[in-house]
Design an enzyme around this catalytic site. Sequence first.
Site, PDB file in Angstrom:
ATOM      1  CB  SER A 139      37.571 -49.148  36.969  1.00 25.83           C
ATOM      2  OG  SER A 139      37.592 -50.222  36.094  1.00 25.83           O
ATOM      3  CE1 TYR A 153      39.764 -56.810  40.923  1.00 28.53           C
ATOM      4  CE2 TYR A 153      41.091 -56.394  38.976  1.00 28.53           C
ATOM      5  CZ  TYR A 153      40.654 -56.008  40.225  1.00 28.53           C
ATOM      6  OH  TYR A 153      41.083 -54.827  40.781  1.00 28.53           O
ATOM      7  CE  LYS A 157      37.843 -53.579  40.181  1.00 29.14           C
ATOM      8  NZ  LYS A 157      37.363 -52.574  41.152  1.00 29.14           N
TER       9      LYS A 157
HETATM   10  N1  LIG Z   1      45.668 -52.483  45.007  1.00 29.23           N
HETATM   11  C1  LIG Z   1      45.722 -52.631  43.705  1.00 29.23           C
HETATM   12  O1  LIG Z   1      46.761 -53.062  43.120  1.00 29.23           O
HETATM   13  C2  LIG Z   1      44.538 -52.229  42.855  1.00 29.23           C
HETATM   14  C3  LIG Z   1      44.754 -52.002  41.486  1.00 29.23           C
HETATM   15  C4  LIG Z   1      43.684 -51.622  40.696  1.00 29.23           C
HETATM   16  C5  LIG Z   1      42.441 -51.466  41.237  1.00 29.23           C
HETATM   17  N2  LIG Z   1      42.251 -51.703  42.578  1.00 29.23           N
HETATM   18  C6  LIG Z   1      40.891 -51.552  43.101  1.00 29.23           C
HETATM   19  O2  LIG Z   1      40.899 -50.611  44.134  1.00 29.23           O
HETATM   20  C7  LIG Z   1      39.813 -50.852  45.022  1.00 29.23           C
HETATM   21  C8  LIG Z   1      40.324 -50.799  46.449  1.00 29.23           C
HETATM   22  O3  LIG Z   1      41.258 -51.860  46.617  1.00 29.23           O
HETATM   23  P1  LIG Z   1      42.501 -51.735  47.613  1.00 29.23           P
HETATM   24  O4  LIG Z   1      43.708 -51.902  46.782  1.00 29.23           O
HETATM   25  O5  LIG Z   1      42.386 -50.553  48.473  1.00 29.23           O
HETATM   26  O6  LIG Z   1      42.284 -53.102  48.408  1.00 29.23           O
HETATM   27  P2  LIG Z   1      42.197 -53.390  49.992  1.00 29.23           P
HETATM   28  O7  LIG Z   1      43.311 -52.713  50.690  1.00 29.23           O
HETATM   29  O8  LIG Z   1      42.077 -54.878  50.079  1.00 29.23           O
HETATM   30  O9  LIG Z   1      40.820 -52.701  50.415  1.00 29.23           O
HETATM   31  C9  LIG Z   1      39.597 -53.201  49.934  1.00 29.23           C
HETATM   32  C10 LIG Z   1      38.454 -52.492  50.632  1.00 29.23           C
HETATM   33  O10 LIG Z   1      37.209 -53.034  50.149  1.00 29.23           O
HETATM   34  C11 LIG Z   1      36.424 -53.441  51.274  1.00 29.23           C
HETATM   35  N3  LIG Z   1      35.593 -54.596  50.928  1.00 29.23           N
HETATM   36  C12 LIG Z   1      35.999 -55.785  50.418  1.00 29.23           C
HETATM   37  N4  LIG Z   1      34.954 -56.611  50.283  1.00 29.23           N
HETATM   38  C13 LIG Z   1      33.862 -55.915  50.700  1.00 29.23           C
HETATM   39  C14 LIG Z   1      32.480 -56.222  50.810  1.00 29.23           C
HETATM   40  N5  LIG Z   1      32.006 -57.447  50.487  1.00 29.23           N
HETATM   41  N6  LIG Z   1      31.626 -55.284  51.268  1.00 29.23           N
HETATM   42  C15 LIG Z   1      32.092 -54.057  51.625  1.00 29.23           C
HETATM   43  N7  LIG Z   1      33.378 -53.705  51.557  1.00 29.23           N
HETATM   44  C16 LIG Z   1      34.254 -54.629  51.099  1.00 29.23           C
HETATM   45  C17 LIG Z   1      37.440 -53.795  52.359  1.00 29.23           C
HETATM   46  O11 LIG Z   1      36.886 -53.646  53.654  1.00 29.23           O
HETATM   47  P3  LIG Z   1      36.380 -54.837  54.610  1.00 29.23           P
HETATM   48  O12 LIG Z   1      37.323 -55.974  54.464  1.00 29.23           O
HETATM   49  O13 LIG Z   1      36.355 -54.186  55.958  1.00 29.23           O
HETATM   50  O14 LIG Z   1      35.000 -55.141  54.107  1.00 29.23           O
HETATM   51  C18 LIG Z   1      38.481 -52.687  52.140  1.00 29.23           C
HETATM   52  O15 LIG Z   1      38.074 -51.514  52.782  1.00 29.23           O
HETATM   53  C19 LIG Z   1      39.216 -52.205  44.605  1.00 29.23           C
HETATM   54  O16 LIG Z   1      38.032 -51.999  43.877  1.00 29.23           O
HETATM   55  C20 LIG Z   1      40.297 -52.796  43.710  1.00 29.23           C
HETATM   56  O17 LIG Z   1      39.752 -53.667  42.732  1.00 29.23           O
HETATM   57  C21 LIG Z   1      43.265 -52.066  43.396  1.00 29.23           C
END
Ligand SMILES: NC(=O)c1ccc[n+]([C@@H]2O[C@H](COP(=O)([O-])OP(=O)(O)OC[C@H]3O[C@@H](n4cnc5c(N)ncnc54)[C@H](OP(=O)(O)O)[C@@H]3O)[C@@H](O)[C@H]2O)c1
Length: 262
Positions: A139, A153, A157
Amino acid sequence: MIPPGLAVVTGGSTGIGREFCVQLAARGHDLLVAARDGGRLEALATELQGRFGIDVEPFPADLSREDEIERLAGRITTVSSLSLLVNNAGFGTRGTLLEADPERQAQMLRLHSMAPMRLTTVALPLLVGRRGGAVINVSSIASFIYSAGNANYCATKAYLTTFTEGIADELRGTGVQAQALCPGFTITEFQQRKGDSTAGMPGFLWLTAESVVRASLRSLDRGGPTVCIPGLQYRVLVGLIRHLPRSALARIGAWRRSRQGA
Ligand SMILES: NC(=O)c1ccc[n+]([C@@H]2O[C@H](COP(=O)([O-])OP(=O)(O)OC[C@H]3O[C@@H](n4cnc5c(N)ncnc54)[C@H](OP(=O)(O)O)[C@@H]3O)[C@@H](O)[C@H]2O)c1
């Protein structure tokens, strides 16, 4: 403790999901990894099989589509020793709901809420049958707030955190754990894909994917709380948010937008 067996990770091609794959592979788990980019999944599989001698099944899928969610759900039902499901795939968008592409917002709802709900539904009977294992729903601290420019968003979440707290309660006594992992700003491709500038954000707010995943797995190992918030700075922030009047959140959102040029 997570029992031995296979871990399913969504959004494992990069970022937090990829780091889950690395740390779980290091613990000896076989992996089934879903994301859209099949090339990245193949490269990850080759790397982790070579480094750790585990099996990795790449599962290219767009989990913002209901038919693709069902395809992965069907595959999970055939897993013989499921030990962990990590619902991690996600993305952010810029702009208000009025400005946003409606289909992109519907995709966000399916990816952040529908897919984790559906995949959790098929995983739980397998985990409960083994009397062990866990579901981790990635989340965000955004689940505790609302924010203009992030209305959908934050709402998706919030669903995910509340859903996870509910199933954790339902799972009491089964040996199966549920965790809502709520990171703050984490260095991944997330901000860049969203189109946000990171230049104005204070350094102390940034987490690494490595530390976020380590905090999540360590908390599960210890039978920690359902809501896992990595980083002392964010635990303090969320503690404050819980005591603020809801209307004060608009000011926090305005501050964040001013730093990110959103
Ligand atoms: N980074 C932050 O600051 C942050 C903070 C709080 C929460 N989060 C949460 O953490 C989680 C991971 O984010 P991250 O920071 O690691 O971002 P990221 O580096 O952009 O990675 C996102 C991942 O989700 C996959 N994805 C996106 N759309 C998709 C779809 N339609 N079907 C299947 N896979 C999909 C992408 O792979 P493909 O593009 O290959 O599909 C990638 O592997 C998310 O749920 C995000 O909301 C992130």
